[in-house]
Scaffold this active site. Structure first.
Site, PDB file in Angstrom:
ATOM      1  CG  ASP A  37      -2.010   1.000   1.183  1.00 34.32           C
ATOM      2  OD1 ASP A  37      -1.713   2.200   1.002  1.00 34.32           O
ATOM      3  OD2 ASP A  37      -3.182   0.613   1.332  1.00 34.32           O
ATOM      4  CB  ILE A  38       1.095   4.040  -2.415  1.00 33.23           C
ATOM      5  CG1 ILE A  38       2.294   4.795  -2.960  1.00 33.23           C
ATOM      6  CG2 ILE A  38      -0.121   4.933  -2.305  1.00 33.23           C
ATOM      7  CD1 ILE A  38       2.166   5.157  -4.427  1.00 33.23           C
ATOM      8  CG  ASN A  93     -11.862  -0.960   4.676  1.00 32.83           C
ATOM      9  OD1 ASN A  93     -12.080  -1.476   5.765  1.00 32.83           O
ATOM     10  ND2 ASN A  93     -10.802  -0.204   4.441  1.00 32.83           N
ATOM     11  CG  HIS A 106      -8.556  -3.261  -1.769  1.00 27.92           C
ATOM     12  ND1 HIS A 106      -9.491  -2.564  -2.505  1.00 27.92           N
ATOM     13  CD2 HIS A 106      -8.358  -2.562  -0.644  1.00 27.92           C
ATOM     14  CE1 HIS A 106      -9.836  -1.474  -1.855  1.00 27.92           C
ATOM     15  NE2 HIS A 106      -9.173  -1.440  -0.713  1.00 27.92           N
ATOM     16  CG  HIS A 108      -6.647  -2.922   3.723  1.00 31.00           C
ATOM     17  ND1 HIS A 108      -5.941  -1.775   3.406  1.00 31.00           N
ATOM     18  CD2 HIS A 108      -7.887  -2.725   3.234  1.00 31.00           C
ATOM     19  CE1 HIS A 108      -6.747  -0.936   2.764  1.00 31.00           C
ATOM     20  NE2 HIS A 108      -7.935  -1.486   2.637  1.00 31.00           N
TER      21      HIS A 108
HETATM   22  P1  5GP Z   1      -9.663   1.177   0.842  1.00 30.12           P
HETATM   23  O1  5GP Z   1      -9.735   2.503   1.567  1.00 30.12           O
HETATM   24  O2  5GP Z   1     -10.436   1.233  -0.466  1.00 30.12           O
HETATM   25  O3  5GP Z   1     -10.027   0.010   1.691  1.00 30.12           O
HETATM   26  O4  5GP Z   1      -8.145   0.988   0.497  1.00 30.12           O
HETATM   27  C1  5GP Z   1      -7.514   1.531  -0.597  1.00 30.12           C
HETATM   28  C2  5GP Z   1      -6.038   1.531  -0.316  1.00 30.12           C
HETATM   29  O5  5GP Z   1      -5.358   1.721  -1.540  1.00 30.12           O
HETATM   30  C3  5GP Z   1      -5.592   2.654   0.630  1.00 30.12           C
HETATM   31  O6  5GP Z   1      -5.013   2.090   1.794  1.00 30.12           O
HETATM   32  C4  5GP Z   1      -4.601   3.463  -0.202  1.00 30.12           C
HETATM   33  O7  5GP Z   1      -3.502   3.907   0.551  1.00 30.12           O
HETATM   34  C5  5GP Z   1      -4.185   2.477  -1.295  1.00 30.12           C
HETATM   35  N1  5GP Z   1      -3.830   3.112  -2.549  1.00 30.12           N
HETATM   36  C6  5GP Z   1      -4.513   4.102  -3.175  1.00 30.12           C
HETATM   37  N2  5GP Z   1      -3.904   4.432  -4.329  1.00 30.12           N
HETATM   38  C7  5GP Z   1      -2.825   3.603  -4.448  1.00 30.12           C
HETATM   39  C8  5GP Z   1      -1.806   3.450  -5.456  1.00 30.12           C
HETATM   40  O8  5GP Z   1      -1.773   4.134  -6.480  1.00 30.12           O
HETATM   41  N3  5GP Z   1      -0.874   2.494  -5.235  1.00 30.12           N
HETATM   42  C9  5GP Z   1      -0.877   1.710  -4.114  1.00 30.12           C
HETATM   43  N4  5GP Z   1       0.104   0.798  -3.990  1.00 30.12           N
HETATM   44  N5  5GP Z   1      -1.814   1.826  -3.146  1.00 30.12           N
HETATM   45  C10 5GP Z   1      -2.772   2.764  -3.312  1.00 30.12           C
END
Ligand code: 5GP
Ligand code: ZN
Length: 146
Positions: A37-38, A93, A106, A108
């Site tokens: 995660d970035i 999530n 996805h 985590h």
């Molecule tokens: P969500 O909030 O949808 O459960 O998680 C999305 C995750 O994707 C977040 O933790 C966010 O930091 C990560 N994320 C968003 N954009 C990018 C990206 O361009 N590259 C990577 N590696 N992670 C990303």
């Protein structure tokens, strides 16, 4: 794996799984990719995603879910060993209300330390009267019809 879920050209994680946007890949199979995660909750925070586009867990069929789950123990062991974490959370999530921001499902994997700033447990509610049994019955009814 046979699937009707196509690549979505406007989807960030479809682009990442196809290598069109760079990512730090940890593990790759024919059907799934894990990458860092970035913006990690803690360093070593990884995302495990199906290669085919599924908006969230509700769209994921059993075979894809089973494949993702089959990768978790090895991936989590590697993350815990590499980071020196004391534990880890696996979180999915689903929907905006639950914090989902990227609409390609996805999972985590978040390494954890007892003194890290992440807040767990979440606040807990209480069932009153027969609410718990009513809830069990409602969910059981949905399971039987689904
Ligand atoms: P969500 O909030 O949808 O459960 O998680 C999305 C995750 O994707 C977040 O933790 C966010 O930091 C990560 N994320 C968003 N954009 C990018 C990206 O361009 N590259 C990577 N590696 N992670 C990303
Ligand atoms: Zn996608």
């Amino acid at each position: 794996m046979k699937t009707d879920h196509a690549y979505r050209p406007d989807c960030l994680f479809c682009k990442i799984t196809r290598g069109e946007i760079p990512s730090s890949v940890l593990l790759e199979t024919d059907d799934a990719v894990a990458f860092l995660d970035i913006h990690p909750v803690n360093k070593g925070h990884a995302l495990l995603v199906p290669k085919t586009h599924h908006a969230n867990l509700l769209e994921l069929d059993g075979a894809h879910a089973a494949h993702l789950a089959s990768l978790l123990p090895r991936l989590c062991r590697a993350i815990q060993a590499a980071t020196g974490a004391e534990g880890f959370n696996v979180i999915v999530n689903n929907g905006r209300a639950a914090g989902q921001t990227v609409d390609h499902g996805h999972w985590h994997i978040i390494p954890r330390w007892s003194d890290d700033p992440v807040n767990w447990p979440w606040p807990h509610a209480e069932y009153l009267g027969d609410e718990l049994e009513q809830m069990r019955v409602r969910i059981e009814r949905e399971l039987k019809s689904g």
